[in-house]
Motif scaffolding. Structure first.
Motif, PDB file in Angstrom:
ATOM      1  N   LEU A 145      14.374   0.193 -15.898  1.00 34.67           N
ATOM      2  CA  LEU A 145      14.310  -1.266 -16.027  1.00 34.67           C
ATOM      3  C   LEU A 145      13.020  -1.791 -15.397  1.00 34.67           C
ATOM      4  CD1 LEU A 145      15.661  -3.999 -16.743  1.00 34.67           C
ATOM      5  CD2 LEU A 145      16.759  -3.931 -14.488  1.00 34.67           C
ATOM      6  N   ALA A 146      12.697  -1.277 -14.213  1.00 33.34           N
ATOM      7  CA  ALA A 146      11.485  -1.720 -13.516  1.00 33.34           C
ATOM      8  C   ALA A 146      10.247  -1.418 -14.354  1.00 33.34           C
ATOM      9  CB  ALA A 146      11.391  -1.047 -12.152  1.00 33.34           C
ATOM     10  N   GLU A 147      10.216  -0.259 -14.984  1.00 33.78           N
ATOM     11  CA  GLU A 147       9.075   0.097 -15.842  1.00 33.78           C
ATOM     12  C   GLU A 147       8.983  -0.829 -17.047  1.00 33.78           C
ATOM     13  OE1 GLU A 147       6.494   1.862 -15.230  1.00 33.78           O
ATOM     14  OE2 GLU A 147       7.377   2.573 -13.343  1.00 33.78           O
ATOM     15  N   LEU A 148      10.157  -1.147 -17.592  1.00 35.03           N
ATOM     16  CA  LEU A 148      10.180  -2.040 -18.754  1.00 35.03           C
ATOM     17  C   LEU A 148       9.589  -3.414 -18.384  1.00 35.03           C
ATOM     18  CD1 LEU A 148      11.289  -2.761 -21.674  1.00 35.03           C
ATOM     19  CD2 LEU A 148      13.341  -3.589 -20.495  1.00 35.03           C
ATOM     20  N   LEU A 149       9.953  -3.896 -17.203  1.00 34.80           N
ATOM     21  CA  LEU A 149       9.536  -5.248 -16.811  1.00 34.80           C
ATOM     22  C   LEU A 149       8.103  -5.291 -16.283  1.00 34.80           C
ATOM     23  CD1 LEU A 149      12.775  -6.469 -14.981  1.00 34.80           C
ATOM     24  CD2 LEU A 149      12.103  -6.888 -17.343  1.00 34.80           C
ATOM     25  N   PHE A 150       7.681  -4.229 -15.639  1.00 36.88           N
ATOM     26  CA  PHE A 150       6.351  -4.233 -15.003  1.00 36.88           C
ATOM     27  C   PHE A 150       5.534  -3.018 -15.435  1.00 36.88           C
ATOM     28  CE2 PHE A 150       9.304  -6.382 -12.084  1.00 36.88           C
ATOM     29  CZ  PHE A 150       8.676  -7.621 -11.927  1.00 36.88           C
ATOM     30  N   PRO A 151       5.241  -2.929 -16.745  1.00 36.62           N
ATOM     31  CA  PRO A 151       4.564  -1.710 -17.227  1.00 36.62           C
ATOM     32  C   PRO A 151       3.142  -1.553 -16.680  1.00 36.62           C
ATOM     33  CG  PRO A 151       4.689  -3.371 -18.969  1.00 36.62           C
ATOM     34  CD  PRO A 151       5.504  -3.898 -17.823  1.00 36.62           C
ATOM     35  N   THR A 152       2.511  -2.666 -16.338  1.00 35.99           N
ATOM     36  CA  THR A 152       1.099  -2.542 -15.940  1.00 35.99           C
ATOM     37  C   THR A 152       0.916  -2.364 -14.436  1.00 35.99           C
ATOM     38  OG1 THR A 152       0.897  -4.930 -15.715  1.00 35.99           O
ATOM     39  CG2 THR A 152       0.318  -4.001 -17.863  1.00 35.99           C
ATOM     40  N   ILE A 153       1.995  -2.453 -13.693  1.00 42.80           N
ATOM     41  CA  ILE A 153       1.871  -2.313 -12.234  1.00 42.80           C
ATOM     42  C   ILE A 153       1.821  -0.827 -11.892  1.00 42.80           C
ATOM     43  CG2 ILE A 153       3.077  -2.722 -10.024  1.00 42.80           C
ATOM     44  CD1 ILE A 153       1.818  -5.237 -11.298  1.00 42.80           C
ATOM     45  N   ASP A 154       0.660  -0.359 -11.487  1.00 42.51           N
ATOM     46  CA  ASP A 154       0.557   1.074 -11.228  1.00 42.51           C
ATOM     47  C   ASP A 154       0.462   1.418  -9.743  1.00 42.51           C
ATOM     48  OD1 ASP A 154      -1.898  -0.035 -11.019  1.00 42.51           O
ATOM     49  OD2 ASP A 154      -2.831   1.124 -12.651  1.00 42.51           O
ATOM     50  N   LYS A 155       0.139   0.406  -8.908  1.00 36.90           N
ATOM     51  CA  LYS A 155       0.120   0.706  -7.471  1.00 36.90           C
ATOM     52  C   LYS A 155       1.560   0.757  -6.949  1.00 36.90           C
ATOM     53  CE  LYS A 155      -4.247  -0.517  -5.446  1.00 36.90           C
ATOM     54  NZ  LYS A 155      -5.031  -1.042  -6.576  1.00 36.90           N
ATOM     55  N   THR A 156       1.745   1.518  -5.875  1.00 33.31           N
ATOM     56  CA  THR A 156       3.081   1.585  -5.272  1.00 33.31           C
ATOM     57  C   THR A 156       3.069   0.793  -3.956  1.00 33.31           C
ATOM     58  OG1 THR A 156       2.528   3.494  -3.932  1.00 33.31           O
ATOM     59  CG2 THR A 156       3.375   3.932  -6.166  1.00 33.31           C
ATOM     60  N   PRO A 157       4.257   0.459  -3.465  1.00 31.20           N
ATOM     61  CA  PRO A 157       4.321  -0.205  -2.157  1.00 31.20           C
ATOM     62  C   PRO A 157       3.605   0.613  -1.083  1.00 31.20           C
ATOM     63  CG  PRO A 157       6.433  -0.356  -3.249  1.00 31.20           C
ATOM     64  CD  PRO A 157       5.582   0.522  -4.110  1.00 31.20           C
ATOM     65  N   GLU A 158       3.714   1.937  -1.169  1.00 30.38           N
ATOM     66  CA  GLU A 158       3.053   2.780  -0.157  1.00 30.38           C
ATOM     67  C   GLU A 158       1.536   2.601  -0.206  1.00 30.38           C
ATOM     68  OE1 GLU A 158       5.451   4.038  -2.378  1.00 30.38           O
ATOM     69  OE2 GLU A 158       6.942   3.657  -0.802  1.00 30.38           O
ATOM     70  N   ASP A 159       1.005   2.418  -1.435  1.00 29.25           N
ATOM     71  CA  ASP A 159      -0.444   2.178  -1.548  1.00 29.25           C
ATOM     72  C   ASP A 159      -0.829   0.946  -0.733  1.00 29.25           C
ATOM     73  OD1 ASP A 159      -0.754   4.287  -3.296  1.00 29.25           O
ATOM     74  OD2 ASP A 159      -0.516   3.029  -5.112  1.00 29.25           O
ATOM     75  N   TYR A 160      -0.041  -0.105  -0.895  1.00 32.06           N
ATOM     76  CA  TYR A 160      -0.392  -1.354  -0.176  1.00 32.06           C
ATOM     77  C   TYR A 160      -0.216  -1.199   1.327  1.00 32.06           C
ATOM     78  CZ  TYR A 160      -0.988  -3.853  -4.555  1.00 32.06           C
ATOM     79  OH  TYR A 160      -1.448  -4.264  -5.776  1.00 32.06           O
ATOM     80  N   GLU A 161       0.784  -0.436   1.733  1.00 33.57           N
ATOM     81  CA  GLU A 161       0.952  -0.222   3.180  1.00 33.57           C
ATOM     82  C   GLU A 161      -0.291   0.458   3.750  1.00 33.57           C
ATOM     83  OE1 GLU A 161       3.408  -1.369   5.053  1.00 33.57           O
ATOM     84  OE2 GLU A 161       4.794  -2.000   3.458  1.00 33.57           O
ATOM     85  N   LYS A 162      -0.906   1.318   2.939  1.00 33.89           N
ATOM     86  CA  LYS A 162      -2.122   2.007   3.395  1.00 33.89           C
ATOM     87  C   LYS A 162      -3.338   1.085   3.362  1.00 33.89           C
ATOM     88  CE  LYS A 162      -1.207   6.776   2.265  1.00 33.89           C
ATOM     89  NZ  LYS A 162      -0.782   7.007   0.867  1.00 33.89           N
ATOM     90  N   ILE A 163      -3.410   0.271   2.304  1.00 38.22           N
ATOM     91  CA  ILE A 163      -4.567  -0.641   2.189  1.00 38.22           C
ATOM     92  C   ILE A 163      -4.549  -1.669   3.319  1.00 38.22           C
ATOM     93  CG2 ILE A 163      -5.676  -2.388   0.718  1.00 38.22           C
ATOM     94  CD1 ILE A 163      -4.451  -0.937  -1.712  1.00 38.22           C
ATOM     95  N   PHE A 164      -3.350  -2.084   3.707  1.00 33.31           N
ATOM     96  CA  PHE A 164      -3.216  -3.106   4.763  1.00 33.31           C
ATOM     97  C   PHE A 164      -2.465  -2.523   5.955  1.00 33.31           C
ATOM     98  CE2 PHE A 164      -2.873  -5.421   0.595  1.00 33.31           C
ATOM     99  CZ  PHE A 164      -4.145  -5.967   0.610  1.00 33.31           C
ATOM    100  N   PRO A 165      -3.111  -1.648   6.704  1.00 34.03           N
ATOM    101  CA  PRO A 165      -2.385  -0.967   7.785  1.00 34.03           C
ATOM    102  C   PRO A 165      -2.095  -1.911   8.948  1.00 34.03           C
ATOM    103  CG  PRO A 165      -4.720  -0.459   7.887  1.00 34.03           C
ATOM    104  CD  PRO A 165      -4.526  -1.310   6.656  1.00 34.03           C
ATOM    105  N   GLU A 166      -1.265  -1.469   9.863  1.00 32.08           N
ATOM    106  CA  GLU A 166      -1.028  -2.206  11.111  1.00 32.08           C
ATOM    107  C   GLU A 166      -2.389  -2.564  11.699  1.00 32.08           C
ATOM    108  OE1 GLU A 166       1.812  -2.941  12.627  1.00 32.08           O
ATOM    109  OE2 GLU A 166       3.284  -1.778  11.453  1.00 32.08           O
ATOM    110  N   ARG A 167      -2.478  -3.701  12.388  1.00 32.72           N
ATOM    111  CA  ARG A 167      -3.785  -4.160  12.833  1.00 32.72           C
ATOM    112  C   ARG A 167      -4.333  -3.444  14.067  1.00 32.72           C
ATOM    113  NH1 ARG A 167      -5.754  -9.309  11.051  1.00 32.72           N
ATOM    114  NH2 ARG A 167      -4.473 -10.102   9.352  1.00 32.72           N
TER     115      ARG A 167
END
Ligand code: GLU
Length: 558
Positions: free
Chosen positions: A6-28
């Motif tokens: 279902l998630a793929e059906l609704l958001f086919p173009t979203i290729d980053k994962t939550p983990e990617d963002y956690e890495k891009i924006f690490p604890e300060r």
């Protein structure tokens, strides 16, 4: 239901994962105790006192603790984006000494946790909405406006809580096939949170049960005990743009905000935010819900919220236009923000305001009362701490921007500096100055361009005496007389014309005199300054110079 599919059906173009963002924006990696705060204004082109009030709390918390204060532009609601709004936000806060370390700026983003404008973060929000859908914690809802309206009517008729929850959440249990068909057919949909909460308020009096409650710490209000959320709140609108609730949670997590300072109007939706933080597996920030700004209504005498329509003082431009000194406004805000501030100021009259340790515990959680008269009082004292040269620069800049008709006052700097320092360095300093528009009025008699006769000759002095007093004054005037020589001459003029040399003699034997020396000197005051009240006349004459002094006196005689 295969939620991943279902998630793929609704958001086919979203290729980053939550983990990617956690890495891009690490604890300060800031030191222990350092606070990260943010201001999240909407770019509507209107900055109000509440924005400044909140910004002040954010700024103090961050900068007192060695943390970071950033600006986030919250433009996800449909309110119109006004050109130049970011500049207005930054400049109007900068004027009051409030500076950001990070975030949106006039020249683009500063910092590693951006973009700092919500409309540029769509892919980020969608990534986390996708995560929630894939875990069965959110779902697409295809209800039309019309259907939602019908549900509301039904709920109203049955005296039930309005909203989409429980049995009213019609799309909660759709099958994958149903969703796929609707999506393929292009039916618009929103994404809703699939709340775990239970509505217990519709059970009727008999069966009414206490619902589950949540306990949340608020740094201003202490532990809040509230009913849990049970609404399937919209998190992404049809456009894929998040609601405030979702944007707040995602942004404040990824931007590593430690303290969320915001108005009390957000308290009722706090349970939604708490559920969202939980479902995303994130720690809550420390919430600081500030009190509403209130004032006493002039007509009713009752406390009420400040209103954009009725109260010009709600707009930050009001303070700029009137020419309040930023130090005065800061000082005043502290008096309403922290209950122990005034005591501190009394004990430390000369310390810079930033030495005061601001705390959320000393903040009021009922209405904060805003009062212009009090601001004016605070301003009088605050301006005494501003040296004349600085005050000169401030007023000159103000006049250039808001009252160019007074700019001529700043042509002769030495003259103006003497005027501004008149009586300010005495043992008991004069507190004549409140704000720029009032100051230029107050000192207007020093300039021929703005001099005018405002007051009347005292009743004790008959009309035929005015000319006699002024003629005698001019005759005996010597610009090099010191203050006491000068006053002796006025006494002589007074007694020669039948006035008591001392007010107390007149009080004792009013029948023996026309009036007293004070009435005589008021005549001189009015001729010189157009006013019956003023700072010390001798000093004023020394500032004005001999030529102007003589010209004013003879001018009044003719
Ligand atoms: N955009 C929101 C407002 O202007 C910000 C609230 C918040 O600070 O979270 O009220």
């Amino acid at each position: 239901m295969d939620n991943k599919k279902l998630a793929e059906l609704l958001f086919p173009t979203i290729d980053k994962t939550p983990e990617d963002y956690e890495k891009i924006f690490p604890e300060r990696g800031l030191p222990e105790g350092a606070m990260v705060t943010r201001l999240g204004p909407s770019p509507t082109g209107f900055m109000h006192l509440g924005n400044l009030y909140g910004a002040f709390v954010d700024e103090r918390l961050a900068h007192q603790s060695g943390g970071t204060f950033f600006l986030r532009i919250e433009d996800t609601d449909d309110k119109r984006y006004v050109e130049g709004a970011v500049e207005l936000i930054i400049n109007s806060l900068d004027f009051f000494g409030i500076r950001f370390d990070e975030g949106a700026s006039v020249t683009g983003d500063i910092g590693d946790y951006g973009p700092y404008t919500q409309s540029e973060r769509a892919a980020i929000y969608q990534c986390f909405a996708k995560k929630l859908v894939s875990e069965g914690k959110a779902y697409p809802c295809f209800l039309t406006e019309e259907e939602i309206g019908q549900i509301r009517e039904k709920q109203e008729a049955a005296k039930e809580m309005p909203g989409i929850y429980g049995e009213y959440a019609a799309c909660r249990n759709w099958t994958y096939e149903q969703v796929e068909e609707a999506v393929k057919a292009g039916v618009p949909y929103v994404i809703r949170l699939k709340s775990d909460g239970v509505c217990t308020q519709n059970a009727g009096e008999e069966g009414e049960t206490e619902g589950r409650r949540i306990r949340v710490y608020d740094a201003i209000r202490g532990i809040l005990d509230m009913p849990e959320n049970f609404m399937d709140t919209v998190i992404l609108k049809r456009t894929g743009i998040p609601t405030y609730h979702f944007a707040h949670v995602v942004d404040d997590h990824l931007m590593r905000t430690t303290h969320v300072v915001r108005g009390a109007e957000w308290l009722p939706s706090l349970p939604i935010h708490v559920e969202l933080f939980e479902k995303l597996g994130w720690e809550l920030p420390v919430f600081c819900h500030t009190a509403q700004l209130m004032k006493i209504d002039e007509e009713t005498g009752m406390k009420r919220k400040l209103s954009k329509r009725k109260d010009p003082e709600l707009s930050l431009t009001y303070y700029r236009d009137q020419g309040y000194h930023p130090a005065a406004v800061r000082e005043y805000l502290l008096t309403i923000l922290n209950s122990n501030y005034e005591e501190w100021r009394l004990a430390n009259p000369d310390l810079p305001v930033d030495e005061f340790k601001f705390t959320t515990e000393k903040m009021s959680n009922s209405g904060a009362l805003f009062d212009l008269d009090k601001l004016n009082d605070v301003s009088k004292d605050a301006l005494l701490r501003v040296p004349a040269a600085e005050l000169y620069d401030f007023l000159k800049k103000w006049a250039a921007e808001f009252a160019p008709e007074y700019s001529f006052m700043f042509d002769d700097k030495d003259y103006m500096l003497k005027i501004l320092d008149l009586g300010r360095n005495d043992q008991k300093p004069r507190k004549d100055f409140v704000y720029a528009r009032q100051i230029v009025q107050f000192i207007s008699y020093f300039f021929d361009e703005t001099f005018k006769i405002e007051d009347e000759i005292p009743a004790e002095v008959p009309a035929e005496d005015v000319g006699k007093i002024l003629a005698a004054y001019l005759d005996t005037y010597d610009h090099s007389d010191d203050n006491s020589q000068w006053f002796d001459k006025i006494r002589t003029i007074a007694t020669d014309l039948g006035y008591a040399a001392k007010p107390k003699d007149f009080k004792k034997h009013p029948e023996d005199y026309k009036g007293h020396v004070g009435h005589v000197s008021t005549v001189i005051r009015i001729a010189l300054m157009g006013r019956a009240q003023s700072p010390d006349v001798w000093t004023i004459q020394q500032i004005m110079g001999e030529e102007m002094t003589r010209r004013r006196i003879s001018g009044y005689m003719n």
